[in-house]
Design a protein around this motif. Structure first.
Motif, PDB file in Angstrom:
ATOM      1  N   LEU A 102       0.814  -1.207   0.000  1.00  0.00           N
ATOM      2  CA  LEU A 102       0.000   0.000   0.000  1.00  0.00           C
ATOM      3  C   LEU A 102       0.855   1.267   0.000  1.00  0.00           C
ATOM      4  O   LEU A 102       0.568   2.223  -0.726  1.00  0.00           O
ATOM      5  CB  LEU A 102      -0.939   0.008   1.210  1.00  0.00           C
ATOM      6  CG  LEU A 102      -1.879   1.215   1.299  1.00  0.00           C
ATOM      7  CD1 LEU A 102      -2.798   1.289   0.081  1.00  0.00           C
ATOM      8  CD2 LEU A 102      -2.704   1.159   2.582  1.00  0.00           C
ATOM      9  N   ASP A 103       1.921   1.285   0.823  1.00  0.00           N
ATOM     10  CA  ASP A 103       2.793   2.458   0.840  1.00  0.00           C
ATOM     11  C   ASP A 103       3.374   2.720  -0.538  1.00  0.00           C
ATOM     12  O   ASP A 103       3.491   3.875  -0.974  1.00  0.00           O
ATOM     13  CB  ASP A 103       3.932   2.268   1.853  1.00  0.00           C
ATOM     14  CG  ASP A 103       3.471   2.426   3.291  1.00  0.00           C
ATOM     15  OD1 ASP A 103       2.516   3.190   3.513  1.00  0.00           O
ATOM     16  OD2 ASP A 103       4.044   1.775   4.177  1.00  0.00           O
ATOM     17  N   TYR A 125      -4.333   8.134   2.303  1.00  0.00           N
ATOM     18  CA  TYR A 125      -4.332   6.687   2.513  1.00  0.00           C
ATOM     19  C   TYR A 125      -5.776   6.203   2.716  1.00  0.00           C
ATOM     20  O   TYR A 125      -6.604   6.933   3.271  1.00  0.00           O
ATOM     21  CB  TYR A 125      -3.519   6.331   3.759  1.00  0.00           C
ATOM     22  CG  TYR A 125      -2.034   6.198   3.520  1.00  0.00           C
ATOM     23  CD1 TYR A 125      -1.437   4.943   3.411  1.00  0.00           C
ATOM     24  CD2 TYR A 125      -1.220   7.316   3.391  1.00  0.00           C
ATOM     25  CE1 TYR A 125      -0.074   4.807   3.199  1.00  0.00           C
ATOM     26  CE2 TYR A 125       0.144   7.196   3.170  1.00  0.00           C
ATOM     27  CZ  TYR A 125       0.710   5.938   3.075  1.00  0.00           C
ATOM     28  OH  TYR A 125       2.059   5.808   2.849  1.00  0.00           O
ATOM     29  N   SER A 131     -13.040   0.661   5.334  1.00  0.00           N
ATOM     30  CA  SER A 131     -12.493  -0.586   4.816  1.00  0.00           C
ATOM     31  C   SER A 131     -13.217  -1.787   5.413  1.00  0.00           C
ATOM     32  O   SER A 131     -13.994  -1.673   6.362  1.00  0.00           O
ATOM     33  CB  SER A 131     -10.999  -0.677   5.136  1.00  0.00           C
ATOM     34  OG  SER A 131     -10.299   0.425   4.612  1.00  0.00           O
ATOM     35  N   THR A 154      -8.163  -2.970   1.370  1.00  0.00           N
ATOM     36  CA  THR A 154      -7.462  -1.959   0.586  1.00  0.00           C
ATOM     37  C   THR A 154      -5.952  -2.140   0.632  1.00  0.00           C
ATOM     38  O   THR A 154      -5.206  -1.290   0.136  1.00  0.00           O
ATOM     39  CB  THR A 154      -7.808  -0.547   1.092  1.00  0.00           C
ATOM     40  OG1 THR A 154      -7.486  -0.449   2.484  1.00  0.00           O
ATOM     41  CG2 THR A 154      -9.284  -0.246   0.898  1.00  0.00           C
ATOM     42  N   ARG A 156      -4.141  -2.166   3.335  1.00  0.00           N
ATOM     43  CA  ARG A 156      -3.533  -1.539   4.511  1.00  0.00           C
ATOM     44  C   ARG A 156      -3.230  -2.600   5.564  1.00  0.00           C
ATOM     45  O   ARG A 156      -4.039  -3.507   5.801  1.00  0.00           O
ATOM     46  CB  ARG A 156      -4.481  -0.480   5.066  1.00  0.00           C
ATOM     47  CG  ARG A 156      -3.913   0.315   6.223  1.00  0.00           C
ATOM     48  CD  ARG A 156      -4.718   1.578   6.447  1.00  0.00           C
ATOM     49  NE  ARG A 156      -4.306   2.258   7.647  1.00  0.00           N
ATOM     50  CZ  ARG A 156      -4.764   3.457   8.006  1.00  0.00           C
ATOM     51  NH1 ARG A 156      -5.636   4.085   7.237  1.00  0.00           N
ATOM     52  NH2 ARG A 156      -4.354   4.024   9.113  1.00  0.00           N
ATOM     53  N   GLU A 158      -1.986  -3.101   9.600  1.00  0.00           N
ATOM     54  CA  GLU A 158      -1.734  -2.496  10.910  1.00  0.00           C
ATOM     55  C   GLU A 158      -1.199  -3.580  11.844  1.00  0.00           C
ATOM     56  O   GLU A 158      -1.755  -4.683  11.911  1.00  0.00           O
ATOM     57  CB  GLU A 158      -3.022  -1.906  11.478  1.00  0.00           C
ATOM     58  CG  GLU A 158      -3.609  -0.759  10.658  1.00  0.00           C
ATOM     59  CD  GLU A 158      -2.782   0.506  10.740  1.00  0.00           C
ATOM     60  OE1 GLU A 158      -2.163   0.734  11.805  1.00  0.00           O
ATOM     61  OE2 GLU A 158      -2.749   1.260   9.749  1.00  0.00           O
ATOM     62  N   GLU A 228      -5.457   7.874  12.253  1.00  0.00           N
ATOM     63  CA  GLU A 228      -5.422   6.996  11.096  1.00  0.00           C
ATOM     64  C   GLU A 228      -5.392   7.771   9.776  1.00  0.00           C
ATOM     65  O   GLU A 228      -4.970   7.244   8.757  1.00  0.00           O
ATOM     66  CB  GLU A 228      -6.619   6.056  11.098  1.00  0.00           C
ATOM     67  CG  GLU A 228      -7.945   6.760  10.874  1.00  0.00           C
ATOM     68  CD  GLU A 228      -9.009   5.809  10.362  1.00  0.00           C
ATOM     69  OE1 GLU A 228      -8.722   5.060   9.414  1.00  0.00           O
ATOM     70  OE2 GLU A 228     -10.112   5.836  10.900  1.00  0.00           O
TER      71      GLU A 228
END
Length: 339
Positions: A102-103, A125, A131, A154, A156, A158, A228
């Motif tokens: 994603l980054d 982001y 999501s 998506t 992402r 965490e 976030e």
């Protein structure tokens, strides 16, 4: 309401001013455009446009330039955005398709938008709150310490370390992992708290219940984190090409762009669906009153999970910029859907 002829004159003024950076006179208009009327009629139309605030004369003996009001009417009456060429579309696809996470997707999108539009690119982001859960992974780091990994639809990811109140065995960990995923995978984040609230009671051992409660507390904290909202910005140096477009100084624009809260608010003002164009003083932040912001939502499955856009001077190629922003958003959405 302006007549179609005067709208055509306004369109010609906007196009010439964007292309030449010079105030536009009636003689130049009649020479460059097939308006079908005499120079005297064009002068009369320009006088009406000026009187109604759509164009202005920057100084005596100069031609006319569009005002914020003129740009707004031009954008509102656009028949369509400028389509990208086949090589441009292929380049977008190839550049974004090589992203590994994603980054990388966000970073590549920022660079691509800045290059295509030659403006400042801003990409938000994907929001956790919009999501759905793709997978929850639990890894043992020590007898009483776990790693919680939350993966969204998506792309992402965490990660959180969880200190447990008691040791938690591999069998119990596998059981919790399976039960948790069976409840939350494919579900919206807003639904997760209700879906897992009775999960601790489903474990027989009191110590296990305490650990499950601790894991769930960490998971829920992750879902509601206030920080976030993140974004990435690129192409700020592009603004140096537009010195004359910032009559006072460029510093207030740069200062505004450094404020993430300002940019998040700008993107937040964009429509949930469709494209938003804010011109000049329509931007509430004073430092951005000499800029235009073109933004659109992006996401998978037809639902926007975040927004992206560009910031540039009001003397902007609106059809081309809008086309580039829309195309990039579409490709990013496809990548998220396939990831």
């Amino acid at each position: 309401m302006l007549s179609e002829r005067r709208l055509e004159v306004l369109r010609a003024i906007v196009q010439d001013y964007v292309g030449t950076e010079e105030p536009v006179g009636s003689k130049a208009l009649t020479e460059r455009h097939k308006l079908g009327v005499s120079p005297a009629t064009v002068r009369n139309d320009m006088a009406v446009l000026e009187e109604e605030g759509f164009i202005a004369q920057p100084h005596t003996s100069a031609g006319r330039i569009p005002t914020d009001k003129g740009y707004r009417l031009f954008v509102d009456r656009l028949a369509g955005v400028k389509p990208l060429s086949t090589p441009e579309r292929r380049a977008i696809h190839n550049f974004l398709d090589g992203a590994v996470d994603l980054d990388d997707v966000v970073g590549r999108t920022v660079r691509l938008l800045a290059q295509l539009t030659r403006q400042v690119a801003v990409v938000q982001y994907p929001s956790l709150t919009r999501s759905t859960v793709r997978h929850v992974e639990l890894l043992s780091l020590a007898p009483a310490r776990l790693m919680l990994v939350l993966i969204t639809d998506t792309g992402r990811v965490e990660q959180r370390v969880v200190d447990c109140p008691a040791p938690f065995g591999e069998a119990s960990l596998a059981d919790l992992r399976a039960r948790l995923n069976s409840r939350v995978v494919g579900r919206r984040f807003a639904d997760v708290p209700q879906l897992v609230q009775d999960l601790p009671e489903s474990f027989e051992e009191l110590e296990d219940r305490a650990t499950v409660s601790t894991v769930l507390a960490t998971l829920l904290e992750t879902l509601v984190e206030e920080h976030e909202e993140r974004l990435m910005i690129g192409g700020t140096a592009n603004l140096t090409r537009f010195g004359p477009d910032f009559p006072l100084m460029i510093r207030p624009v740069l200062e505004a762009l450094e404020e993430q809260v300002v940019l998040l608010k700008l993107l937040g003002e964009a429509k949930e669906s469709g494209m938003t164009v804010r011109i000049g003083h329509e931007n509430a932040h004073e430092g951005l009153s000499s800029t235009s912001v073109v933004s659109v939502g992006y996401g998978s499955g037809g639902e926007a999970v975040a927004k992206l856009g560009v910031v540039g001077p009001t003397r902007m190629d609106y059809p081309g910029t809008m086309g580039a922003v829309r195309a990039v958003a579409r490709y990013v959405g496809q990548i998220l859907a396939e990831s």
